[in-house]
Motif scaffolding. Structure first.
Motif, PDB file in Angstrom:
ATOM      1  N   GLU A  11      34.671  31.409  28.371  1.00  0.00           N
ATOM      2  CA  GLU A  11      33.505  32.210  28.008  1.00  0.00           C
ATOM      3  C   GLU A  11      33.957  33.177  26.924  1.00  0.00           C
ATOM      4  O   GLU A  11      35.167  33.359  26.724  1.00  0.00           O
ATOM      5  CB  GLU A  11      32.999  33.029  29.201  1.00  0.00           C
ATOM      6  N   ASP A  12      33.018  33.801  26.214  1.00  0.00           N
ATOM      7  CA  ASP A  12      33.407  34.894  25.327  1.00  0.00           C
ATOM      8  C   ASP A  12      34.138  35.921  26.187  1.00  0.00           C
ATOM      9  O   ASP A  12      33.654  36.285  27.268  1.00  0.00           O
ATOM     10  CB  ASP A  12      32.184  35.540  24.679  1.00  0.00           C
ATOM     11  N   THR A  13      35.306  36.354  25.739  1.00  0.00           N
ATOM     12  CA  THR A  13      36.180  37.165  26.587  1.00  0.00           C
ATOM     13  C   THR A  13      36.723  38.378  25.841  1.00  0.00           C
ATOM     14  O   THR A  13      37.107  38.281  24.678  1.00  0.00           O
ATOM     15  CB  THR A  13      37.365  36.310  27.095  1.00  0.00           C
ATOM     16  N   THR A  14      36.756  39.494  26.552  1.00  0.00           N
ATOM     17  CA  THR A  14      37.412  40.706  26.083  1.00  0.00           C
ATOM     18  C   THR A  14      38.536  40.999  27.066  1.00  0.00           C
ATOM     19  O   THR A  14      38.304  41.066  28.278  1.00  0.00           O
ATOM     20  CB  THR A  14      36.441  41.902  26.035  1.00  0.00           C
ATOM     21  N   MET A  15      39.741  41.158  26.536  1.00  0.00           N
ATOM     22  CA  MET A  15      40.918  41.367  27.378  1.00  0.00           C
ATOM     23  C   MET A  15      41.722  42.556  26.858  1.00  0.00           C
ATOM     24  O   MET A  15      41.950  42.689  25.659  1.00  0.00           O
ATOM     25  CB  MET A  15      41.794  40.115  27.352  1.00  0.00           C
ATOM     26  N   PHE A  16      42.145  43.423  27.759  1.00  0.00           N
ATOM     27  CA  PHE A  16      43.103  44.478  27.448  1.00  0.00           C
ATOM     28  C   PHE A  16      44.453  43.974  27.911  1.00  0.00           C
ATOM     29  O   PHE A  16      44.586  43.477  29.028  1.00  0.00           O
ATOM     30  CB  PHE A  16      42.734  45.774  28.183  1.00  0.00           C
ATOM     31  N   TRP A  17      45.466  44.053  27.037  1.00  0.00           N
ATOM     32  CA  TRP A  17      46.815  43.624  27.410  1.00  0.00           C
ATOM     33  C   TRP A  17      47.776  44.788  27.206  1.00  0.00           C
ATOM     34  O   TRP A  17      47.560  45.661  26.362  1.00  0.00           O
ATOM     35  CB  TRP A  17      47.259  42.394  26.626  1.00  0.00           C
ATOM     36  N   LEU A  18      48.812  44.795  28.009  1.00  0.00           N
ATOM     37  CA  LEU A  18      49.761  45.895  28.024  1.00  0.00           C
ATOM     38  C   LEU A  18      51.157  45.335  28.261  1.00  0.00           C
ATOM     39  O   LEU A  18      51.357  44.534  29.181  1.00  0.00           O
ATOM     40  CB  LEU A  18      49.395  46.857  29.154  1.00  0.00           C
ATOM     41  N   GLU A  19      52.099  45.725  27.420  1.00  0.00           N
ATOM     42  CA  GLU A  19      53.500  45.361  27.619  1.00  0.00           C
ATOM     43  C   GLU A  19      54.250  46.608  28.054  1.00  0.00           C
ATOM     44  O   GLU A  19      54.152  47.652  27.420  1.00  0.00           O
ATOM     45  CB  GLU A  19      54.101  44.789  26.335  1.00  0.00           C
ATOM     46  N   GLY A  20      54.999  46.479  29.147  1.00  0.00           N
ATOM     47  CA  GLY A  20      55.748  47.602  29.684  1.00  0.00           C
ATOM     48  C   GLY A  20      56.973  47.928  28.834  1.00  0.00           C
ATOM     49  O   GLY A  20      57.158  47.393  27.741  1.00  0.00           O
ATOM     50  N   PRO A  21      57.817  48.814  29.336  1.00  0.00           N
ATOM     51  CA  PRO A  21      59.031  49.187  28.609  1.00  0.00           C
ATOM     52  C   PRO A  21      59.945  47.990  28.378  1.00  0.00           C
ATOM     53  O   PRO A  21      60.049  47.110  29.229  1.00  0.00           O
ATOM     54  CB  PRO A  21      59.707  50.197  29.536  1.00  0.00           C
ATOM     55  N   LEU A  22      60.584  47.947  27.214  1.00  0.00           N
ATOM     56  CA  LEU A  22      61.540  46.877  26.915  1.00  0.00           C
ATOM     57  C   LEU A  22      62.738  46.980  27.846  1.00  0.00           C
ATOM     58  O   LEU A  22      63.227  48.078  28.133  1.00  0.00           O
ATOM     59  CB  LEU A  22      61.990  46.949  25.461  1.00  0.00           C
ATOM     60  N   MET A  23      63.215  45.815  28.296  1.00  0.00           N
ATOM     61  CA  MET A  23      64.354  45.739  29.203  1.00  0.00           C
ATOM     62  C   MET A  23      65.286  44.640  28.704  1.00  0.00           C
ATOM     63  O   MET A  23      65.019  44.019  27.672  1.00  0.00           O
ATOM     64  CB  MET A  23      63.871  45.423  30.619  1.00  0.00           C
TER      65      MET A  23
END
Length: 107
Positions: A84-96
C-alpha cells in the motif's frame, strides 16, 4: 529535550546517540525498494501508514500501520515491496562494532 528537524544530521544529538534517522515514503507496487544489507548498529522501522513486505534475518514480515520492526546489528534485512502507499519512520541506533556508517553489503 531539544527539537530536531529531519534535515539535520543527528551526529550532534548528544543524548541518545542515534547514527541516522528519517522518514520514507513508498508508493503501492514499488518492488526491491531497499536491497539486502546490514548495519553496524540496530535499526528500527516504524510504520505510520500503509503496508510493506520486508525480510529481516531471513524471515519475511508484512508490516502495517502501528507495527515496528527491530533489526539487530549485523543482521541482514531488505524492503521487498510496498503493498500500500506507505509512510515509515526509520531510526538507526548508536554505531557499534566496526562503527561503519551506512549500509554494509555481503562480501
Amino acid at each position: 529535550m531539544p527539537k530536531r528537524n529531519i534535515k539535520e544530521q543527528p551526529t550532534l544529538f548528544g543524548d541518545p546517540g542515534f547514527s541516522s534517522w528519517g522518514i520514507a515514503y513508498y508508493k503501492k507496487g514499488q518492488k526491491n525498494i531497499v536491497e539486502r544489507h546490514m548495519h553496524d548498529c540496530d535499526e528500527y522501522y516504524f510504520i505510520l501508514e500503509g503496508k510493506l513486505k520486508v525480510i529481516s534475518e531471513d524471515k519475511e514480515y508484512i508490516l502495517e500501520k502501528g507495527d515496528m520492526l527491530w533489526t539487530k546489528m549485523g543482521n541482514f534485512h531488505e524492503i521487498v515491496e510496498a503493498l500500500e502507499d506507505t509512510t515509515m519512520f526509520w531510526l538507526e541506533g548508536p554505531l557499534m562494532g566496526k562503527k561503519r556508517k551506512g549500509h554494509q553489503y555481503e562480501p
